[in-house]
Design a protein around this motif. Sequence first.
Motif, PDB file in Angstrom:
ATOM      1  N   TRP A 229     -10.263  24.764  35.173  1.00 54.31           N
ATOM      2  CA  TRP A 229      -9.898  23.339  35.708  1.00 54.31           C
ATOM      3  C   TRP A 229      -8.590  23.507  36.637  1.00 54.31           C
ATOM      4  O   TRP A 229      -8.708  23.098  37.696  1.00 54.31           O
ATOM      5  CB  TRP A 229      -9.598  22.496  34.657  1.00 54.31           C
ATOM      6  N   TYR A 232      -8.773  24.902  40.193  1.00 54.32           N
ATOM      7  CA  TYR A 232      -9.337  24.172  41.478  1.00 54.32           C
ATOM      8  C   TYR A 232      -8.629  22.805  41.226  1.00 54.32           C
ATOM      9  O   TYR A 232      -9.074  21.819  42.043  1.00 54.32           O
ATOM     10  CB  TYR A 232     -10.690  24.127  41.419  1.00 54.32           C
ATOM     11  N   LYS A 233      -7.500  22.622  40.506  1.00 51.10           N
ATOM     12  CA  LYS A 233      -6.967  21.321  40.427  1.00 51.10           C
ATOM     13  C   LYS A 233      -6.410  20.735  41.548  1.00 51.10           C
ATOM     14  O   LYS A 233      -5.575  21.562  42.299  1.00 51.10           O
ATOM     15  CB  LYS A 233      -5.933  21.551  39.347  1.00 51.10           C
ATOM     16  N   PHE A 234      -6.704  19.747  42.176  1.00 53.10           N
ATOM     17  CA  PHE A 234      -6.263  19.211  43.334  1.00 53.10           C
ATOM     18  C   PHE A 234      -5.274  18.092  43.081  1.00 53.10           C
ATOM     19  O   PHE A 234      -4.225  18.205  43.623  1.00 53.10           O
ATOM     20  CB  PHE A 234      -7.518  18.673  44.294  1.00 53.10           C
ATOM     21  N   ASP A 235      -5.949  16.840  42.624  1.00 54.24           N
ATOM     22  CA  ASP A 235      -4.796  15.721  42.623  1.00 54.24           C
ATOM     23  C   ASP A 235      -3.671  15.825  41.942  1.00 54.24           C
ATOM     24  O   ASP A 235      -2.590  15.329  42.516  1.00 54.24           O
ATOM     25  CB  ASP A 235      -5.925  14.504  42.074  1.00 54.24           C
ATOM     26  N   TYR A 238      -1.404  17.904  44.235  1.00 56.33           N
ATOM     27  CA  TYR A 238      -1.139  17.394  45.599  1.00 56.33           C
ATOM     28  C   TYR A 238      -0.411  15.845  45.419  1.00 56.33           C
ATOM     29  O   TYR A 238       0.480  15.715  46.223  1.00 56.33           O
ATOM     30  CB  TYR A 238      -2.563  16.939  46.216  1.00 56.33           C
ATOM     31  N   LEU A 239      -0.628  15.254  44.440  1.00 55.93           N
ATOM     32  CA  LEU A 239       0.258  13.872  44.410  1.00 55.93           C
ATOM     33  C   LEU A 239       1.539  13.991  44.111  1.00 55.93           C
ATOM     34  O   LEU A 239       2.588  13.445  44.320  1.00 55.93           O
ATOM     35  CB  LEU A 239      -0.366  13.025  43.178  1.00 55.93           C
ATOM     36  N   LYS A 242       2.811  17.538  48.345  1.00 60.18           N
ATOM     37  CA  LYS A 242       1.781  18.254  49.347  1.00 60.18           C
ATOM     38  C   LYS A 242       2.055  19.339  49.882  1.00 60.18           C
ATOM     39  O   LYS A 242       1.196  20.067  50.337  1.00 60.18           O
ATOM     40  CB  LYS A 242       1.995  17.267  50.649  1.00 60.18           C
ATOM     41  N   PRO A 248      -6.701  24.612  46.648  1.00 58.49           N
ATOM     42  CA  PRO A 248      -7.505  23.276  46.842  1.00 58.49           C
ATOM     43  C   PRO A 248      -6.802  22.419  48.039  1.00 58.49           C
ATOM     44  O   PRO A 248      -7.357  22.039  48.881  1.00 58.49           O
ATOM     45  CB  PRO A 248      -7.385  22.507  45.619  1.00 58.49           C
ATOM     46  N   ILE A 251      -7.400  24.087  51.514  1.00 57.28           N
ATOM     47  CA  ILE A 251      -8.671  23.548  52.101  1.00 57.28           C
ATOM     48  C   ILE A 251      -8.355  22.138  52.609  1.00 57.28           C
ATOM     49  O   ILE A 251      -9.017  21.876  53.715  1.00 57.28           O
ATOM     50  CB  ILE A 251      -9.879  23.677  50.943  1.00 57.28           C
ATOM     51  N   TYR A 252      -7.903  21.246  51.783  1.00 60.73           N
ATOM     52  CA  TYR A 252      -7.711  20.039  51.987  1.00 60.73           C
ATOM     53  C   TYR A 252      -7.036  19.714  53.243  1.00 60.73           C
ATOM     54  O   TYR A 252      -7.501  19.008  54.297  1.00 60.73           O
ATOM     55  CB  TYR A 252      -6.898  19.349  50.852  1.00 60.73           C
TER      56      TYR A 252
END
Lengths: 291, 431
Positions: A229, A232-235, A238-239, A242, A248, A251-252
């Motif tokens: 998990w 590839y954890k993004f949110d 990112y939150l 940045k 991830p 990529i974003y």
Amino acid sequence: MQRAASSMLKKENSLGWKLVSPTVILLMILILYPVGYNIYISFFDYGITSSTFVGLENYVRVFKDSAFWKSFFITVGFTLMTVIGSILLGLVVALMLNKEFKGRAIVRTIVLLPYITPLISIVFSWKYIFDPSYGPFMQLFSQTLGWVSPQLDLLNNSNNAFLVASVFNIWRNFPFVYLMLLSRLQSIPDDYYEAAEIDGATPWKRFTNITLPELYFVMGAVALMRGIWNFYKFDEVYLISKRAGTLPIFIYERVIGTTSPEYGVAAAIATILMVIMLFLITAYVKKVLKW
Amino acid sequence: MVKKKSPFKRGMFVFGILLICFFILIPFYFMVHVSLKADYDPNKLTFSNFTVRNYLEIFGLIQSSETEFFGDEIIRANLEPVLKRIEALKERTASLESYARYVHEVQLEAKEKELRDIVDLVIDFSGIEVQNREEFIERAIIPGTEETEIVEENMKSIFSANDVKKFTDLREEVDSALTEESLMSGLENAKAQLKSYEAQRDKIIEERASEFPFLRYLRNSLVFAGTSALISLIVAILGAYAFSRLRFKGRSSVQRSVLFVYLFGGTVIMVPLYQMAVKLGILTTPLGTGIYLIMVYVIQTLPVSLYMLGNYFRTIPFSIEEAAIIDGCSRIQAIFKIVIPLSLPAIVTVYIYAFMIGWNEYLFASAFLGLKSYKDLFTLPIGLNAFSGSAHAVWGRLMAASVVSAIPIIIIFSLMQKYLTSGFTAGGVKE
């Protein structure tokens, strides 16, 4: 009689497929097809209007890109730190809360708070704490104690933003580890400990010889699950920042956060990520689920 | 068995528990603390007294003007320099004459003075005989006159070649500045500058005027998360029943692929899902975007719903259903009359989980809604994050919004803690 039984089976077969068909259709359209399409895109120079086949060029570009490797190692570091951190913290908390004491029920509820509070509700509080100009962390350690330089920017510096993201991730996810370990701890029979005590085993011996072997399996499972998990954890990352720079986000930033999106390159990185994850998932399935 | 514990060990234990609680609760403390303070003044870096104004604000009960928030001084400090520039630029660009006057007065004045000073210097040093000094200097700074040549001749003996060149360049520049061609292009530039300043002014005013649409974000999040969790639940009840009760060909391979998705992340399929939406033209309308987003949420929540419900259905004895079927119920009727009522706690639990996954989702919402800027469809995560990144990021309101969006979830959780925690351990929760 046999015909009746076989028609029953047939009926069951068709009913079964009818009931799972919505699931299967959704899986095909929104998971299987996109995964295939992603691999397809990764072989193209994919623009907004046109696309040309470039073979493995996207992959070559990615592997030659030093920014990719930096991001890759940040991701690995982030994953390792968060997995080890949350397992250690979860283990300590589970061991402590497995003992009886006054107010244990309240503490058990409090411990779950980080995991159940919506991400968006708690993430700004963390950002506030580490804010470089008026956050309480900097106020305490820089202005009052003078331990760190006032120029230190924990959130927006791409070299150390992932550290704050790791601390946040450990804080948020250790209750998951704690829950898994606690339910296993509760199922260890008291007899084991009593017998060991009669034999004169010290508390440490009891821990290493009874508790740890019992927890070993579930700890491995949790470590793999959290590893998959968090990889590839993004949110959550990112939150917080940045600029944490995990894959991830890498990529974003190439697809959403830019005016000239590089779909082909992003798809190639996503494919690489997927292959790494496939290894982890296969390990999980083989070792933990034992199909 | 009686256990004796030393007071030291006990103390350490209590200290440890307190330390853990502190570590857990500190962000919550700041969340509530800051939400009860009026907004920070960027100049003072301090908060004023406790107030509930932030809460009233986000619910739209009061709407304080920005002056109340930031104070007149800061507003003026932000806006006034821009307004001044606009005023000056407007005057300047009114006509070609006014621009020429501006160029002459503002831009050339200094340069001409410099030229005059140099010529003055040259006259003093080389001892040129001049009848009317003023007139001579005026003529000497215009290229091509008699006086110019005299000055240049004399200059070469005083200054280095480089300085002489600088002088002639400057003279050329002053001379050519007032030609029509250069005036026109200068005017065009000034007009473009005026436009950009006006845009800047409008942006400051507009950002000020737009209140913080917390209630809209809340409603959108409720709709997206609620609808997708409901669809996911319905699909999962049917699927989980089939997995746990019925034998059919290919069951285990379908089950395995579901488990596979359960471990899969959104990052990997973000690019293709976005491309699919673009190719099909889904993202051109708000309705299509909303439906697509809900379907993506459904697929994100489906695996965990299937997994948890399947586990629960297996604990219901088949004999109850069997009795109903013998009494003449069909299989489908048995699901609705027996299985669903019996597993209501699990169904509610699954719904809450699915709801929370949608409630927390950021990646796809930002990819589908943010890119086309469907601001009316923003969910809480992207709405709040966009707000926190704006020039007027206001911690007090942001934290009040955080508290409001956290409290319902925490209350629901406390009420259903028993069911929910057993759900965690039944196989973990997809994130």
